[in-house]
Write an enzyme that holds these catalytic residues in place. Structure first.
Site, PDB file in Angstrom:
ATOM      1  N   ASP A   8       7.054   9.876  23.675  1.00 17.76           N
ATOM      2  CA  ASP A   8       6.041  10.082  24.715  1.00 17.76           C
ATOM      3  C   ASP A   8       6.135   8.910  25.686  1.00 17.76           C
ATOM      4  OD1 ASP A   8       4.682   7.908  23.606  1.00 17.76           O
ATOM      5  OD2 ASP A   8       2.821   8.997  23.221  1.00 17.76           O
ATOM      6  N   CYS A  65       6.442   6.487  20.106  1.00 17.63           N
ATOM      7  CA  CYS A  65       5.251   6.584  20.962  1.00 17.63           C
ATOM      8  C   CYS A  65       4.730   5.155  21.133  1.00 17.63           C
ATOM      9  CB  CYS A  65       4.216   7.552  20.384  1.00 17.63           C
ATOM     10  SG  CYS A  65       3.441   7.071  18.829  1.00 17.63           S
ATOM     11  N   HIS A 134      14.231   7.166  -7.696  1.00 21.56           N
ATOM     12  CA  HIS A 134      13.868   7.429  -6.296  1.00 21.56           C
ATOM     13  C   HIS A 134      13.867   8.931  -6.011  1.00 21.56           C
ATOM     14  CE1 HIS A 134      13.648   3.270  -5.490  1.00 21.56           C
ATOM     15  NE2 HIS A 134      14.953   3.029  -5.593  1.00 21.56           N
TER      16      HIS A 134
HETATM   17  C1  RB5 Z   1      -0.668   7.287  24.018  1.00 24.98           C
HETATM   18  O1  RB5 Z   1      -1.528   6.579  24.834  1.00 24.98           O
HETATM   19  C2  RB5 Z   1      -0.691   6.729  22.607  1.00 24.98           C
HETATM   20  O2  RB5 Z   1      -1.879   7.135  21.998  1.00 24.98           O
HETATM   21  C3  RB5 Z   1       0.509   7.187  21.833  1.00 24.98           C
HETATM   22  O3  RB5 Z   1       1.661   6.767  22.477  1.00 24.98           O
HETATM   23  C4  RB5 Z   1       0.609   6.686  20.413  1.00 24.98           C
HETATM   24  O4  RB5 Z   1       0.461   5.312  20.322  1.00 24.98           O
HETATM   25  C5  RB5 Z   1      -0.199   7.403  19.426  1.00 24.98           C
HETATM   26  O5  RB5 Z   1      -0.160   7.148  18.206  1.00 24.98           O
END
Ligand code: RB5
Length: 150
Positions: A8, A65, A134
């Protein structure tokens, strides 16, 4: 190897160096975006990567993210996916040896691209140990997944 990638806007800062590393090391990259820094919802970019890995269309998945948390939680909802949130190379090594993780998640707001690439390198180059203990534990994770699958 075939590596699926998705991020993202929070993980986008890591994307260029990770893709460059993967290509330089001869990997085929399946790129699910994003391709600029606009705000998106991380599950939308985790899902196609996780589905590719689950279906065996990619050897490994890498997602990013802001923290790596949301995108790893989403990935781990897909049956067959074991996605490790990583911020150090020791854990990258351990999660391949012990958990046979098939996906890894990174946080673009928690680590820089240099460390991210080192973590990716260790993750992709460490084999599963194959040790009985494991495998037994991984089988128990799979059993939990099956118990709650409809
Ligand atoms: C986006 O602002 C943020 O919430 C996302 O990139 C992530 O950190 C979510 O876990």
């Amino acid at each position: 190897m075939k590596i699926a990638f998705g991020c993202d806007h929070g993980g986008f800062v890591l994307k260029a160096e990770i893709i460059e590393y993967l290509k330089k090391n001869g990997h085929e990259v399946m790129d699910f975006g994003i391709n600029d820094g606009h705000s998106v919802d991380y599950p939308d970019y985790s899902l196609p990567v996780a589905e590719c890995v689950s279906a065996g269309q990619a050897d490994f998945g890498i997602v990013a993210c802001g923290t790596g948390i949301g995108i790893s939680i989403a990935a781990n909802k897909v049956p067959g996916v074991r996605c490790a949130l990583l911020s150090d190379t020791f854990s990258a090594h351990a999660t391949r040896e012990h958990n046979n993780a098939n996906m890894m998640a990174l946080g673009g707001r928690t680590i820089g691209p240099g460390l991210a690439v080192d973590i990716v390198d260790v993750f992709l180059n460490t084999p599963f140990s194959g040790d009985e203990r494991h495998q037994r534990r991984i089988d128990k994770i799979t059993a939990i997944e099956k118990k709650y699958s409809k």
